[in-house]
Each structure stands twice: as structure tokens, then as C-alpha cells.
Design an enzyme around this catalytic site. Structure first.
Site, PDB file in Angstrom:
ATOM      1  N   GLU A  92       0.817  -1.216   0.000  1.00  0.00           N
ATOM      2  CA  GLU A  92       0.000   0.000   0.000  1.00  0.00           C
ATOM      3  C   GLU A  92       0.844   1.257   0.000  1.00  0.00           C
ATOM      4  O   GLU A  92       1.894   1.321   0.641  1.00  0.00           O
ATOM      5  CB  GLU A  92      -0.925   0.011   1.220  1.00  0.00           C
ATOM      6  CG  GLU A  92      -2.085  -0.940   1.044  1.00  0.00           C
ATOM      7  CD  GLU A  92      -2.892  -1.102   2.320  1.00  0.00           C
ATOM      8  OE1 GLU A  92      -2.367  -1.753   3.246  1.00  0.00           O
ATOM      9  OE2 GLU A  92      -4.004  -0.574   2.381  1.00  0.00           O
ATOM     10  N   CYS A 105       3.661   8.462   0.852  1.00  0.00           N
ATOM     11  CA  CYS A 105       4.014   7.577   1.954  1.00  0.00           C
ATOM     12  C   CYS A 105       4.141   6.163   1.385  1.00  0.00           C
ATOM     13  O   CYS A 105       3.181   5.619   0.851  1.00  0.00           O
ATOM     14  CB  CYS A 105       2.925   7.651   3.024  1.00  0.00           C
ATOM     15  SG  CYS A 105       3.235   6.536   4.403  1.00  0.00           S
ATOM     16  N   CYS A 112       3.878  -6.531   8.274  1.00  0.00           N
ATOM     17  CA  CYS A 112       4.869  -6.035   9.249  1.00  0.00           C
ATOM     18  C   CYS A 112       5.030  -7.070  10.353  1.00  0.00           C
ATOM     19  O   CYS A 112       4.053  -7.633  10.826  1.00  0.00           O
ATOM     20  CB  CYS A 112       4.396  -4.709   9.855  1.00  0.00           C
ATOM     21  SG  CYS A 112       5.604  -3.978  10.982  1.00  0.00           S
ATOM     22  N   CYS A 116       2.825  -3.817  17.220  1.00  0.00           N
ATOM     23  CA  CYS A 116       2.334  -2.640  17.937  1.00  0.00           C
ATOM     24  C   CYS A 116       0.817  -2.767  18.074  1.00  0.00           C
ATOM     25  O   CYS A 116       0.114  -3.021  17.098  1.00  0.00           O
ATOM     26  CB  CYS A 116       2.710  -1.371  17.186  1.00  0.00           C
ATOM     27  SG  CYS A 116       4.487  -1.260  16.867  1.00  0.00           S
ATOM     28  N   CYS A 119      -1.647  -0.453  15.909  1.00  0.00           N
ATOM     29  CA  CYS A 119      -1.471  -0.342  14.454  1.00  0.00           C
ATOM     30  C   CYS A 119      -2.136  -1.511  13.727  1.00  0.00           C
ATOM     31  O   CYS A 119      -1.920  -2.672  14.070  1.00  0.00           O
ATOM     32  CB  CYS A 119       0.015  -0.311  14.118  1.00  0.00           C
ATOM     33  SG  CYS A 119       0.328  -0.156  12.348  1.00  0.00           S
ATOM     34  N   CYS A 343      -2.059   7.136   9.201  1.00  0.00           N
ATOM     35  CA  CYS A 343      -1.027   6.388   9.928  1.00  0.00           C
ATOM     36  C   CYS A 343      -1.629   5.201  10.651  1.00  0.00           C
ATOM     37  O   CYS A 343      -2.600   5.354  11.393  1.00  0.00           O
ATOM     38  CB  CYS A 343      -0.381   7.252  10.999  1.00  0.00           C
ATOM     39  SG  CYS A 343       0.408   8.707  10.398  1.00  0.00           S
TER      40      CYS A 343
HETATM   41  N1  SAH Z   1       7.367   0.661  11.460  1.00  0.00           N
HETATM   42  C1  SAH Z   1       7.758   2.036  11.307  1.00  0.00           C
HETATM   43  C2  SAH Z   1       7.103   2.677  10.107  1.00  0.00           C
HETATM   44  C3  SAH Z   1       5.610   2.877  10.236  1.00  0.00           C
HETATM   45  S1  SAH Z   1       5.351   4.541  10.595  1.00  0.00           S
HETATM   46  C4  SAH Z   1       7.490   2.790  12.601  1.00  0.00           C
HETATM   47  O1  SAH Z   1       6.881   2.219  13.478  1.00  0.00           O
HETATM   48  O2  SAH Z   1       7.940   3.909  12.761  1.00  0.00           O
HETATM   49  C5  SAH Z   1       3.729   4.566  11.094  1.00  0.00           C
HETATM   50  C6  SAH Z   1       3.538   5.628  12.160  1.00  0.00           C
HETATM   51  O3  SAH Z   1       2.155   5.623  12.484  1.00  0.00           O
HETATM   52  C7  SAH Z   1       4.264   5.300  13.442  1.00  0.00           C
HETATM   53  O4  SAH Z   1       4.801   6.474  13.988  1.00  0.00           O
HETATM   54  C8  SAH Z   1       3.183   4.753  14.351  1.00  0.00           C
HETATM   55  O5  SAH Z   1       3.471   5.025  15.680  1.00  0.00           O
HETATM   56  C9  SAH Z   1       1.969   5.495  13.858  1.00  0.00           C
HETATM   57  N2  SAH Z   1       0.747   4.750  14.054  1.00  0.00           N
HETATM   58  C10 SAH Z   1       0.567   3.432  14.014  1.00  0.00           C
HETATM   59  N3  SAH Z   1      -0.722   3.125  14.215  1.00  0.00           N
HETATM   60  C11 SAH Z   1      -1.361   4.275  14.375  1.00  0.00           C
HETATM   61  C12 SAH Z   1      -2.711   4.626  14.591  1.00  0.00           C
HETATM   62  N4  SAH Z   1      -3.662   3.688  14.645  1.00  0.00           N
HETATM   63  N5  SAH Z   1      -3.015   5.933  14.681  1.00  0.00           N
HETATM   64  C13 SAH Z   1      -2.075   6.872  14.586  1.00  0.00           C
HETATM   65  N6  SAH Z   1      -0.791   6.616  14.362  1.00  0.00           N
HETATM   66  C14 SAH Z   1      -0.437   5.327  14.271  1.00  0.00           C
END
Ligand code: SAH
Length: 361
Positions: A92, A105, A112, A116, A119, A343
Site C-alpha cells: 500500500e 508515503c 509487518c 504494535c 497499528c 497512519c
Molecule cells: N514501522 C515504522 C514505520 C511505520 S510509521 C514505525 O513504526 O515507525 C507509522 C507511524 O504511524 C508510526 O509512527 C506509528 O506510531 C503510527 N501509528 C501506528 N498506528 C497508528 C494509529 N492507529 N493511529 C495513529 N498513528 C499510528
């Protein structure tokens, strides 16, 4: 895939391949410019190449490997693309138009491996690492969709490596993609326009510091202490906050004049957004002498994630504490939430809204 993926090659590698066919070197320059500069996706369009060379190339090689499966258009203009790789895995990419520049992006992995809890991508698990060519193709496809192949892009492009996957678990392919994209005869997106985000792979933060022509760094923090961070981001058990901060401190030595790095802090209502969390966060940054800014990201909810975004008042109170501690902070405006493009919402889902045909295409 048995064919050589030309989009995956650096200029020197392309040159080696072209000369191995008995062709003069300058043909490699023409091909590189056609793929990355003009963003052509078929050899037929490369009319500056002799016909038999084009036939040979299309026999042995390929330019495009990602197949667009669906495309979603948000009410705020954001576009989400769901591609499939040659082996049928989801990729994506999100195109975010902004007043002065566009931001794309991109994803570094299909799925992944990190888990987390906030996410959505985590729910896919790791499917596989993407190749450099698959990373570069995402940008080419998004630009072609927005502006058409062969057409100059009217605005500059910023890239963020914040899509699906953990870029620092696919470090080599990522850095090679950055090198391919910076070429003036190609996409000409310089590393200074690229920000890569990591969940905290400490050794690779140090490796990035010593990488020539490196992109900017963002680190997803999400919690100011080990207990909470390990709960939200299990990677914290491998590289706890003290190690992460030590790596950041080393990275800081590589910053250029005026450059900063970023901590991203997703704000989850009632979980990590209290005044006390804000004070702990400020203390952490200041205690380690880090010149970092903080991007606060209101949680983007998605079924079945068990969180809600912090209220605006909570975000403001949290910010005020950071402000008082002298820490620059910004609140990221959510983009593309309605099409699961924001995000943490990328999970190859096709159950939101209708895929949209963009007029004129
Ligand atoms: N794996 C890497 C790249 C992904 S960046 C990383 O973790 O940095 C994706 C960003 O979105 C990260 O900063 C994460 O903290 C944020 N993120 C993940 N899930 C989210 C959500 N449901 N709402 C808002 N931000 C989120």
C-alpha cells in the site's frame, strides 16, 4: 519472477547489464531516464531505443511488477493505492496532496513483523520484505496516477517511509531505493526530501548515522517509560528506551546544521496521554540532551483496534507541558482516515468505501 527487474537497478548496475548485451553504455542512460525520469512503463514508448533492443529488453526484463488492485480517494484528496506484487502480496502507498508539495508515503515491507497494539498493519504479520525496485515503483505509480506518465510533476515531492512495514528491518533495500531515487536523470528526489520512520531498531539508527546521503530520521515512541512502551510496542523488549536514547544520542552527532530528528507519539485516549506522561516524555528528551521535535499523532481508529484518539483538550494540555519544557511539538493532521489511509491504518483492507475511478483516467 524470472525476468530482471530494471527498476531495481542503480545506474551502474543497469550499465553493466546493457553492456553485457553488447550495447553501448549510453543506452543505459537512456533507459534509466525513461524509467525513472519520464516514468514510462513500457518499452514500446521508448522510441529513442532501436526496435530490436526494445524487443530484447521486453523479452528478458520488466519495468513494472506491481499491479494496481484498487485505489481509494479520500474526501480530503488523499489517495490510497492497494497493489499486488508479482507473488500476489499486498503493498500500500498513500499520495497526500498538500498546498506546496505532495507527500508520498511508501511501504517497506508487505505486512509487518512488529506487533504494535495500536497499528492495523500488525494484523497482517510479515509477508515479506520489498525489493528496492518495489519501493521505487510505488513512487512512480503514485506520480503517474496523479500526473500521468511522461509528465513533469508540477510540485515537488516529499517521501515518508511510514507505510506498512519496518524500514530498518529491510535496511539495504531501503537505502538502495533512496540512491536510485536521488538520481538527477531519474526521479530526482534527494535524501533531504525523505524521512524514514523506525519503531526503534537501535543498531540501524547508528548505521543510518554513518550512511552517506541519508534520509531524515523519525522514531515512533508512543510511550515515555519501558513498562508502557513494552506493552504497546513489543520491540521495546529488544531495544528498551535507554538503548534507543543512546542510539539517538549517537545519531544526533550526524545531524547537519539546522537538521533535527523527530519522535512520533501516537496519542491514545486514557493510555499514554496524561499530564504525567507528558512530563515523563519531556524529562526523557531533556535528560538525554536530544534536540528532537515531537510529532503528536492523534490515534487513527480502525476496527478492531481497542483505542480511541485523545480529545483535542487533552492534546492541548499535553502540548502545553511539552512547550513549557522547551520541546518543539506539532500535531499531525490526520489525512485519509475515511479510506483507511492514515497512519497505522494500512492493512490491505478493501472493505471501506468504494474503490474510486479517478476522472479522466
Ligand atoms: N514501522 C515504522 C514505520 C511505520 S510509521 C514505525 O513504526 O515507525 C507509522 C507511524 O504511524 C508510526 O509512527 C506509528 O506510531 C503510527 N501509528 C501506528 N498506528 C497508528 C494509529 N492507529 N493511529 C495513529 N498513528 C499510528
Amino acid at each position: 519472477m524470472t525476468k530482471l527487474h530494471l527498476t531495481d537497478l542503480l545506474p551502474a548496475e543497469l550499465s553493466d547489464y546493457v553492456t553485457s548485451l553488447g550495447e553501448p553504455k549510453y543506452r543505459a542512460g537512456q533507459i534509466f531516464a525513461a524509467i525513472h525520469g519520464r516514468r514510462l512503463t513500457s518499452f514500446d514508448e521508448m522510441t529513442d531505443l532501436p526496435r530490436d533492443l526494445r524487443a530484447q529488453l521486453s523479452d528478458q526484463t520488466t519495468i513494472s511488477t506491481l499491479r494496481l488492485e484498487s485505489r481509494y480517494l479520500s474526501s480530503d484528496g488523499t489517495r490510497r493505492y492497494l497493489f499486488k506484487t508479482h507473488d500476489n502480496l499486498p503493498v500500500e502507498t498513500v499520495f497526500i496532496p498538500e498546498e506546496r508539495r505532495d507527500t508520498i508515503c511508501f511501504s517497506s515491507q508487505s505486512g509487518c513483523p512488529l506487533q504494535c497494539t495500536f497499528c492495523l498493519t500488525a494484523q497482517l504479520g510479515l509477508l515479506r520484505n520489498l525489493t528496492s525496485g518495489e519501493i521505487v515503483e510505488q513512487i512512480i505509480c503514485a506520480l503517474n496516477d496523479a500526473y500521468g506518465a511522461g509528465v513533469e510533476t508540477p510540485r515537488g515531492t516529499n517521501l515518508v517511509g511510514m507505510g506498512a512495514g519496518e524500514p530498518f528491518l529491510n535496511f539495504e533495500a531501503l537505502i538502495k531505493a533512496v540512491r536510485i531515487m536521488k538520481e538527477p536523470a531519474g526521479l530526482h528526489i534527494v535524501p533531504n526530501r525523505i524521512t524514514v520512520s523506525t519503531a526503534g531498531v537501535a543498531p540501524k539508527i547508528r548505521e543510518l548515522a554513518s550512511t552517506e546521503d541519508r534520509p531524515h530520521l523519525a522514531i515512533s515512541l508512543a510511550a515515555p517509560n519501558d513498562e508502557l512502551r513494552s506493552e504497546l510496542m513489543p520491540i521495546n523488549k529488544k531495544w528498551p528506551i535507554a538503548e534507543l536514547m543512546a542510539a539517538c544520542k549517537d545519531f544526533q552527532a550526524s545531524l547537519k546544521r539546522g537538521e533535527r530528528f523527530t519522535f512520533e507519539y501516537v496519542m491514545l485516549s486514557g493510555v499514554n496521554d496524561s499530564d504525567d506522561h507528558a512530563r515523563q516524555l519531556a524529562g526523557l528528551i531533556n535528560r538525554h540532551g536530544l534536540r528532537a521535535k515531537i510529532n503528536l499523532i492523534p490515534h487513527n481508529p480502525a476496527e478492531p483496534l481497542p483505542y480511541q484518539p485523545s480529545s483535542l483538550e487533552r492534546v492541548e494540555a499535553f502540548r502545553a507541558i511539552l512547550d513549557a519544557a522547551g520541546i518543539d511539538n506539532f500535531v499531525r493532521r490526520p489525512r485519509g482516515r475515511d479510506i483507511l489511509a492514515a497512519c497505522g491504518q494500512l492493512a490491505a483492507r478493501s472493505d471501506v468505501g468504494q474503490p474510486v475511478l479517478i476522472p479522466g483516467q
